[in-house]
Design a protein around this motif. Structure first.
Motif, PDB file in Angstrom:
ATOM      1  N   PRO A   6       0.798  -1.224   0.000  1.00 25.43           N
ATOM      2  CA  PRO A   6       0.000   0.000   0.000  1.00 25.43           C
ATOM      3  C   PRO A   6       0.832   1.276   0.000  1.00 25.43           C
ATOM      4  O   PRO A   6       0.370   2.312  -0.457  1.00 25.43           O
ATOM      5  CB  PRO A   6      -0.827  -0.100   1.283  1.00 25.43           C
ATOM      6  N   ALA A   7       2.063   1.205   0.496  1.00 23.59           N
ATOM      7  CA  ALA A   7       2.912   2.400   0.541  1.00 23.59           C
ATOM      8  C   ALA A   7       3.149   2.982  -0.848  1.00 23.59           C
ATOM      9  O   ALA A   7       3.392   4.177  -0.991  1.00 23.59           O
ATOM     10  CB  ALA A   7       4.239   2.083   1.209  1.00 23.59           C
ATOM     11  N   TRP A   8       3.085   2.157  -1.889  1.00 22.70           N
ATOM     12  CA  TRP A   8       3.263   2.669  -3.254  1.00 22.70           C
ATOM     13  C   TRP A   8       2.279   3.788  -3.541  1.00 22.70           C
ATOM     14  O   TRP A   8       2.641   4.809  -4.125  1.00 22.70           O
ATOM     15  CB  TRP A   8       3.057   1.559  -4.277  1.00 22.70           C
ATOM     16  N   LEU A   9       1.037   3.597  -3.153  1.00 22.90           N
ATOM     17  CA  LEU A   9       0.013   4.604  -3.449  1.00 22.90           C
ATOM     18  C   LEU A   9       0.259   5.883  -2.667  1.00 22.90           C
ATOM     19  O   LEU A   9       0.079   6.983  -3.184  1.00 22.90           O
ATOM     20  CB  LEU A   9      -1.379   4.047  -3.138  1.00 22.90           C
ATOM     21  N   TRP A  10       0.678   5.754  -1.428  1.00 26.91           N
ATOM     22  CA  TRP A  10       0.903   6.919  -0.578  1.00 26.91           C
ATOM     23  C   TRP A  10       2.195   7.652  -0.965  1.00 26.91           C
ATOM     24  O   TRP A  10       2.203   8.861  -1.133  1.00 26.91           O
ATOM     25  CB  TRP A  10       0.970   6.478   0.887  1.00 26.91           C
ATOM     26  N   LEU A  11       3.273   6.919  -1.124  1.00 22.01           N
ATOM     27  CA  LEU A  11       4.566   7.556  -1.365  1.00 22.01           C
ATOM     28  C   LEU A  11       4.793   7.946  -2.823  1.00 22.01           C
ATOM     29  O   LEU A  11       5.515   8.901  -3.097  1.00 22.01           O
ATOM     30  CB  LEU A  11       5.700   6.620  -0.922  1.00 22.01           C
ATOM     31  N   PHE A  64      -3.918  -0.788 -10.842  1.00 25.61           N
ATOM     32  CA  PHE A  64      -2.610  -0.966 -10.207  1.00 25.61           C
ATOM     33  C   PHE A  64      -2.715  -1.753  -8.902  1.00 25.61           C
ATOM     34  O   PHE A  64      -2.074  -2.775  -8.735  1.00 25.61           O
ATOM     35  CB  PHE A  64      -1.943   0.386  -9.968  1.00 25.61           C
ATOM     36  N   GLN A  65      -3.492  -1.277  -7.966  1.00 25.10           N
ATOM     37  CA  GLN A  65      -3.734  -1.985  -6.706  1.00 25.10           C
ATOM     38  C   GLN A  65      -5.197  -1.745  -6.323  1.00 25.10           C
ATOM     39  O   GLN A  65      -5.490  -0.903  -5.471  1.00 25.10           O
ATOM     40  CB  GLN A  65      -2.802  -1.486  -5.596  1.00 25.10           C
ATOM     41  N   PRO A  66      -6.113  -2.491  -6.917  1.00 27.42           N
ATOM     42  CA  PRO A  66      -7.549  -2.235  -6.720  1.00 27.42           C
ATOM     43  C   PRO A  66      -8.082  -2.844  -5.413  1.00 27.42           C
ATOM     44  O   PRO A  66      -8.794  -3.840  -5.405  1.00 27.42           O
ATOM     45  CB  PRO A  66      -8.178  -2.891  -7.947  1.00 27.42           C
ATOM     46  N   GLY A  89       2.677  -5.669   2.234  1.00 30.10           N
ATOM     47  CA  GLY A  89       4.109  -5.612   2.419  1.00 30.10           C
ATOM     48  C   GLY A  89       4.550  -4.214   2.817  1.00 30.10           C
ATOM     49  O   GLY A  89       3.823  -3.235   2.648  1.00 30.10           O
ATOM     50  N   SER A  90       5.750  -4.111   3.356  1.00 26.13           N
ATOM     51  CA  SER A  90       6.226  -2.805   3.815  1.00 26.13           C
ATOM     52  C   SER A  90       7.681  -2.543   3.452  1.00 26.13           C
ATOM     53  O   SER A  90       8.339  -1.734   4.088  1.00 26.13           O
ATOM     54  CB  SER A  90       6.056  -2.706   5.332  1.00 26.13           C
TER      55      SER A  90
END
Length: 70
Positions: free
Chosen positions: A20-25, A42-44, A58-59
């Motif tokens: 999920p960090a991909w969407l935020w960062l 991308f990440q639905p 994942g992180s």
């Protein structure tokens, strides 16, 4: 992930390992690279949740920050 891929994941009982960090960062960069239409796939998360697909978050997507320089 296409709708068909998500339906297959549900049918097979697969677990999605996403970050999920991909969407935020990297949201702005992703939008520039993929555009609105492709970014929908991308990440639905909502679609995956609605279909009952289990998601592991994942992180390991880490961006160096000023705090790392201290």
């Amino acid at each position: 992930m296409s709708r068909e891929a998500i339906e297959r994941m549900e049918k097979l009982g697969m677990v999605a390992d996403l970050q999920p960090a991909w969407l935020w960062l990297d949201g702005k960069t992703l939008l520039t690279q993929f555009g609105n239409e492709r970014l929908e796939y991308f990440q639905p998360y909502k679609t995956l949740f609605d279909r009952g697909v289990v998601i592991g978050g994942g992180s390991d997507h880490i961006r160096k920050s000023a705090a790392c320089d201290r």
